[in-house]
Scaffold this motif. Structure first.
Motif, PDB file in Angstrom:
ATOM      1  N   ILE A  27     -91.599 -55.586 124.456  1.00  0.00           N
ATOM      2  CA  ILE A  27     -90.945 -54.341 124.867  1.00  0.00           C
ATOM      3  C   ILE A  27     -89.711 -54.648 125.711  1.00  0.00           C
ATOM      4  N   GLY A  28     -88.774 -53.721 125.702  1.00  0.00           N
ATOM      5  CA  GLY A  28     -87.565 -53.872 126.503  1.00  0.00           C
ATOM      6  C   GLY A  28     -86.404 -54.502 125.758  1.00  0.00           C
ATOM      7  N   ILE A  29     -86.571 -54.733 124.447  1.00  0.00           N
ATOM      8  CA  ILE A  29     -85.471 -55.262 123.629  1.00  0.00           C
ATOM      9  C   ILE A  29     -85.375 -54.426 122.356  1.00  0.00           C
ATOM     10  N   LYS A  30     -84.227 -54.496 121.691  1.00  0.00           N
ATOM     11  CA  LYS A  30     -84.025 -53.729 120.465  1.00  0.00           C
ATOM     12  C   LYS A  30     -84.688 -54.386 119.265  1.00  0.00           C
ATOM     13  N   PRO A  65     -80.275 -64.772 122.959  1.00  0.00           N
ATOM     14  CA  PRO A  65     -81.453 -63.911 122.843  1.00  0.00           C
ATOM     15  C   PRO A  65     -81.281 -62.658 123.692  1.00  0.00           C
ATOM     16  N   GLU A  66     -81.860 -61.583 123.229  1.00  0.00           N
ATOM     17  CA  GLU A  66     -81.806 -60.353 124.019  1.00  0.00           C
ATOM     18  C   GLU A  66     -82.537 -60.576 125.333  1.00  0.00           C
ATOM     19  N   LYS A  67     -81.974 -60.043 126.386  1.00  0.00           N
ATOM     20  CA  LYS A  67     -82.602 -60.127 127.694  1.00  0.00           C
ATOM     21  C   LYS A  67     -83.290 -58.784 127.958  1.00  0.00           C
ATOM     22  N   PRO A  68     -84.608 -58.805 128.112  1.00  0.00           N
ATOM     23  CA  PRO A  68     -85.309 -57.541 128.350  1.00  0.00           C
ATOM     24  C   PRO A  68     -85.067 -57.022 129.763  1.00  0.00           C
ATOM     25  N   PHE A  69     -85.064 -55.727 129.895  1.00  0.00           N
ATOM     26  CA  PHE A  69     -84.969 -55.081 131.202  1.00  0.00           C
ATOM     27  C   PHE A  69     -83.828 -55.661 132.030  1.00  0.00           C
ATOM     28  N   LYS A  70     -82.610 -55.462 131.528  1.00  0.00           N
ATOM     29  CA  LYS A  70     -81.414 -56.051 132.122  1.00  0.00           C
ATOM     30  C   LYS A  70     -81.100 -55.510 133.512  1.00  0.00           C
TER      31      LYS A  70
END
Length: 113
Positions: A27-30, A65-70
């Protein structure tokens, strides 16, 4: 445990009675990173493998990589509430961001008790 955590990524924990399987997604990424397991231990192992695989694929393809909860997100509120919060921030000699962050922190602390 409500969530799985590994290398800065958070994963959900769900149960499918039809399959008698645990499953989840980061969760927290697209992007979609999913995992499953018949037991909690297997679910956690597959979660870690999925995150490691995602990070490895990103590195191999030269993408970040996508960083969750930026730490940033949009909040949509009524114009009246926006005005009141902005005026409160101005009077308190702080930012609107600080007012929102403090309100969220207080709400979370209340829920954790």
């Amino acid at each position: 445990m409500k969530h799985l955590n590994y290398k800065g990524y958070t994963g959900s924990i769900e149960y499918s009675p039809e399959d008698s399987m645990l499953y989840g997604k980061v969760i927290g990424i697209k992007g979609l990173i999913s995992y499953e397991g018949e037991t909690g231990k297997l679910l956690e192992e597959d979660f870690k493998l999925a995150v490691d695989s995602y990070l490895s694929d990103c590195k191999q393809n030269g993408i970040s990589p996508e960083k969750p909860f930026k730490g940033s997100f949009n909040v949509r509120i009524s114009s009246t509430l926006h005005q009141k919060a902005a005026l409160l921030a101005m009077e308190a000699k702080t930012s609107l961001n600080n007012i929102v962050a403090e309100a969220i922190r207080l709400h979370i602390e209340k829920e954790e008790v």
